[in-house]
Design an enzyme around this catalytic site. Structure first.
Site, PDB file in Angstrom:
ATOM      1  N   TYR A   1      46.616  36.923  58.200  1.00 10.37           N
ATOM      2  CA  TYR A   1      47.454  36.252  59.198  1.00 10.37           C
ATOM      3  C   TYR A   1      47.580  37.060  60.484  1.00 10.37           C
ATOM      4  O   TYR A   1      47.660  36.510  61.571  1.00 10.37           O
ATOM      5  CB  TYR A   1      48.840  35.948  58.617  1.00 10.37           C
TER       6      TYR A   1
ATOM      7  N   GLU B   1      44.387  39.504  26.556  1.00 10.69           N
ATOM      8  CA  GLU B   1      44.047  38.508  27.575  1.00 10.69           C
ATOM      9  C   GLU B   1      45.227  37.604  27.923  1.00 10.69           C
ATOM     10  O   GLU B   1      45.558  37.428  29.089  1.00 10.69           O
ATOM     11  CB  GLU B   1      42.859  37.654  27.109  1.00 10.69           C
TER      12      GLU B   1
ATOM     13  N   ASP C   1      40.354  35.875  23.746  1.00  7.82           N
ATOM     14  CA  ASP C   1      39.943  34.669  23.038  1.00  7.82           C
ATOM     15  C   ASP C   1      38.520  34.857  22.527  1.00  7.82           C
ATOM     16  O   ASP C   1      37.796  35.731  23.009  1.00  7.82           O
ATOM     17  CB  ASP C   1      39.971  33.444  23.969  1.00  7.82           C
TER      18      ASP C   1
END
Lengths: 363, 601
Positions: A99, A195, A247
């Site tokens: 910005y 995770e 996973d």
């Protein structure tokens, strides 16, 4: 290194880039800069350090095209901005930098990606991390929970924190600049990087950290740099084994790989961020079979990802070959929390202790 | 009295002059404005033809002066071979009298109508006779004639004849006065300009009332006068054949061999055999039916095309280009001369040129310059086969916009040269649509179109490169300013870098440790030659290389080097001194040079 000295060094390195251009222009040479080519083709697996690094290919950015000239102009604006920021002992986020560039007329960034990449270029050129420029990422760091005492230099003074006793249920939040932390002492036997938030909370609730003297780190999907830097430091400084629990699908194996070996975007600092000795706990394809976990069938993309992993040097071991081939044969994937099918305590009481013993972490 | 008798009383022969009077438009005298152009055109054509025959470089004077409210005096004078006094009345005072009508070769005038028609036109509008002065050489006096045409008999009438002094050693001057207007002044000048383009060996001086124009020659080469050839068996019509047969004393076979090109004894026998006429038959004795059969056989026989080398006189690619460059300012000119070809037994060839950019009008239709045998065609553009071909080419393929005709800053020149240019009418304004000619015109335009396309895409590429370079050059100073701010040093001069990016010649001067160094680098793609004037208190002592000249004035030494530098090359000189002073570069356009005086920073 005291932070004043560090800031001084950072300023010098940044200014030296500008000085190089200044000299080039004094000699009537078109200003230019050379950087390693940041593409997949130029990422090499460094066998010695077992991490991903940029190869020898370099690309020269010379201001003889409008695009490169503009890049150099933006870079000089950023250097000028960082120099001021360091002198004034301020800091800003990557988003803020984007910005701030609004006021730079044609040197303004067209997208946040562009400013992020430019900062990575500066990291490579100065051989420093962006934290040295007093720049931090937008996302909050992940959390950590376990028998670990550390000291953080905050803007409001030093804080000594124990990551079990002095924190709430969510744990201690890793700051964006891990260099501001001194690791003091620990009473742990290993670190588990997890995770998903659900599994992280399950382990805390079940008291796994206490029962097994474990430091729990929440990865929050693909781990941020600060999380990986923290894992690297705990592993380096305390010599604690780091275990990755994700996973059971090909994308999660990549989370493990980025913890262990590094990522393409940050290959210039793999040696600081990667933990090559990190080990994979699970969910293993063989767990899906052995524990008969609730599962989904693989999608086409999953299969393609698995197949590309077979040829990936990061997975070039007997262990991974067997597991991946098994998964392709099963054509199944499971989430960490699928263990809940066997009761909420199964993962902490049965699965993890058995796996840790198997891996020689627990005896 | 029968109706037929009644009608017979009204039937009588019409003199050619009478015919003309009623049919002025056929010869280009349909309006007073047009009359002035046609007259000048005919006179200039004759002048150029005459000079060509005499192998002299034409020097033509054209004068137009208003003598009455609507009366103009047209004067055309040339330095040609002149006309012998006995012939003058016929050349100017008899319609259909000429030397070239019966010849088969490329020439401007042909029928012998043009100039005498102007004489007649003068007579009809003002009643004034035409003045002709002609001289055939330095040994002969000049003859002055006042001529008129007898309208009934089409015979010249000499009003006055005398010998006069004339400053030209040879040449002809014709002065005609008739009613007209200068409404077509622009077109007249256009005609002269175009004439000058395709006759680059001619100098044409024009006095138009008080204004003068000069169309200078760009070539000192006298153009070879085309040689006449015999008719080709495929290019003859029955009437002409009958006339030729009637005048022949020999046999049919001899007639064919002697009077036609490309017919040998064997071909003659073949024609006779196909016509069913024994070759020994006396030519004059053929019946009309036999004549027709003979013509059929002549046109059916396989013979080579007529020779074209000698009877046609193309302007040539180089001279067309030079002619155009002389009269038009353009960025690109290309010309093409096609190999000669034949239609109906008449040799012809097509030349063309394309010009682009420069000062050509950027919008609107392309300018089309049509020429037949080096004569500009000014009227009836829409009816001309050339225009049809120009519109028929798909110009968009060559990156040229098109709305029927191509549009944009484009000039198209087409010249058709032939022993017999097929005009649509006797006013010779437009070429008829003969497929063989159209094919050649289209081919040559396509060839040139491809060259234009190459030029345009190269130009666009260069422009793009320049745009890019300009974009870079606008950023470099900003980098310099920002970088200087970071390192806290004065802003460096980036003009040398910009010179390099913009592909210019960069000249640098710097001094260090009592030595002054001059450097020249050529970043352009062209070899450059420039002169450096280095003005400072230093005398240039010990310079390597030495300056070509050193002069001193009030303690300031001017050191001059002449530098020639290849593309990508570098040159330098070094001498003892303290530097300072000023640097000046001459010999190159300033927009191609960047001077960087590092001492002055």
């Amino acid at each position: 290194m005291p932070s004043d000295e560090m800031d001084q060094k950072t300023q010098e390195r940044l200014v030296s880039i500008a000085m190089r251009w200044y000299d080039q222009m004094r000699e009537s040479t078109i200003p230019s800069i050379s950087l390693p080519t940041r593409t997949k083709q130029n990422i090499e697996f460094d066998d010695d350090s077992e991490v991903w690094k940029y190869g020898d290919r370099e690309s020269v950015r010379s201001a003889h095209t409008a695009k490169s000239a503009l890049h150099l102009l933006k870079m000089s604006y950023v250097i000028s901005f960082l120099k001021t920021q360091l002198r004034e002992k301020r800091s800003s986020t990557l988003r803020e930098l984007y910005y701030i560039s609004e006021g730079w007329k044609r040197a303004k960034f067209s997208a946040q990606d562009e400013s992020n990449l430019l900062i990575e270029d500066l990291e490579i050129l100065t051989d420093l991390q962006r934290e040295a420029f007093h720049l931090r990422p937008e996302e909050d760091g992940a959390t950590i929970f376990g028998p670990l005492r550390l000291k953080e230099m905050t803007r409001r003074g030093e804080r000594v924190i124990h990551c079990q006793e002095d924190v709430g249920e969510a744990g201690y939040q890793i700051p964006s600049n891990v260099e501001n932390i001194d690791l003091l002492e620990h009473d742990a036997r290993f670190v588990i990087a997890i995770e998903t938030g659900g599994m992280y909370a399950r382990l805390i609730e079940n008291g796994f950290d206490q029962d097994y003297q474990a430091i729990l780190v929440h990865l929050k999907g693909q781990p941020a740099r600060s999380t990986r830097r923290m894992l690297h430091r705990i592993n380096e400084e305390f010599g604690l084994p780091v275990l990755v629990f994700t996973d059971g699908d090909p994308w999660s194996y990549r989370i493990y790989a980025s913890v262990a070996y590094g990522a393409i975007k940050s290959a210039h600092m793999s040696e600081l961020l990667a933990t090559p000795r990190a080990q994979f706990i699970g969910v293993q394809p063989s767990d899906i079979r052995d524990y008969n976990l609730p599962s989904d069938t693989l999608t086409e993309k999953d299969v393609a990802a698995l197949q590309s992993e077979i040829s990936d040097p990061r997975f070039a071991s007997e262990y991974w070959r067997t597991q991946i081939q098994l998964q392709l044969k099963l054509n199944l994937k499971s989430e960490q929390q699928a263990f809940a099918a066997r009761g909420l305590d199964f993962v902490t009481k049965e699965y993890l202790p058995r796996r840790l013993t198997e891996m020689g972490i627990l005896s | 009295m029968t109706l037929a008798d009644e009608l017979a009383r009204q039937q009588r022969s019409i003199s050619v002059a009478e015919f003309f009077e009623k049919n002025k438009h056929l010869l280009g005298f349909d309006s007073p404005t047009r009359g002035i152009i046609t007259t000048i055109k005919e006179a200039v054509d004759n002048a150029l033809d005459a000079c060509e025959e005499a192998r002299v470089l034409p020097d033509v004077f054209v004068g137009i002066k208003r003598t009455g409210s609507e009366v103009f005096r047209i004067t055309v004078e040339d330095n040609g071979p002149g006309i012998i006094p006995a012939q003058v009345p016929f050349v100017f005072g008899k319609l259909l009298y000429g030397s070239r009508f019966h010849q088969i070769r490329q020439s401007r005038g042909q029928q012998g109508i043009g100039i005498s028609a102007a004489v007649l036109y003068a007579q009809l509008t003002t009643g004034l006779p035409t003045l002709v002065i002609s001289r055939t050489g330095p040994d002969n006096p000049a003859s002055r004639f006042l001529l008129q045409i007898n309208i009934n008999t089409n015979e010249p009438e000499v009003v006055e004849q005398s010998e006069v002094e004339w400053d030209r050693t040879h040449g002809t001057r014709v002065q005609i006065e008739f009613k007209s207007s200068m409404a077509a002044k622009k077109r007249l000048l256009e005609y002269l300009k175009y004439t000058s383009v395709v006759n680059p060996h001619a100098r044409i001086r024009v006095e138009l009332d008080d204004e003068t124009y000069l169309f200078e020659r760009v070539s000192d080469e006298v153009i070879a006068c085309p040689q006449a050839i015999k008719p080709h068996p495929h290019g003859i019509e029955i009437g002409q054949l009958m006339r030729m047969l009637g005048a022949e004393g020999g046999s049919c076979g001899e007639f064919l061999v002697e009077n036609f090109t490309r017919i040998g004894k064997k071909t003659a026998e073949e024609i006779c055999r196909n016509a069913g006429i024994p070759p020994a038959t006396p030519a004059a004795s053929l019946t009309p039916a036999e004549q027709k059969r003979l013509l059929g056989a002549m046109q059916g026989v396989k013979v080579p095309a007529p020779p074209t080398q000698t009877c046609l006189s193309p302007i040539g690619e180089e001279l067309i280009t030079r002619g155009l460059e002389k009269e038009f300012q353009m960025d690109f000119v290309r010309s093409r001369t096609r190999p000669s070809s034949v239609y109906s037994g008449h040799p012809f060839l097509v030349e063309a040129a394309i010009g682009y950019g420069g000062k050509l009008p950027p919008d609107g239709n392309a300018q089309i310059l049509r020429f037949a045998n080096r004569v500009p065609l000014l009227y009836q553009q829409g009816a001309c086969a050339i225009t049809g071909c120009v519109a028929g080419v798909s110009w968009k393929n060559y990156n040229v916009s098109q709305a029927g005709l191509p549009t944009g800053p484009l000039l198209i020149l087409v010249h058709v040269a032939s022993t017999h240019v097929p005009f649509t009418s006797e006013s010779k304004d437009a070429i008829a649509a003969i497929p063989e000619i159209e094919r050649e015109v289209t081919l040559v335009l396509q060839e040139l179109g491809r060259e234009l396309k190459t030029y345009l895409s190269r130009r666009d590429k260069n422009r793009l490169q320049e745009d890019r370079a300009r974009a870079v050059c606008s950023i470099i100073p900003e980098i310099a300013a920002k970088v200087a701010e970071i390192v806290d040093l004065p802003v460096p001069d980036t003009s040398a870098i910009e010179g390099r990016i913009m592909r210019k010649v960069v000249v640098k001067k710097m001094s260090r440790d009592g030595r002054v160094r001059l450097e020249v680098k050529n970043y352009t793609s062209q070899p450059g030659a420039l002169t450096i004037y280095d003005i400072s208190p230093d005398s240039g002592e010990g310079s390597d290389p030495k300056p070509a000249i050193v002069t001193e004035l009030d303690g300031e030494h001017t050191k001059v080097w002449h530098v020639e530098i290849e593309p990508g090359g570098a040159w330098s000189a070094e001498y003892f001194g303290a530097g300072g002073g000023s640097l000046e570069i001459r010999g190159m356009p300033p927009e191609h040079v960047v001077v960087v005086d590092l001492d002055a920073q």
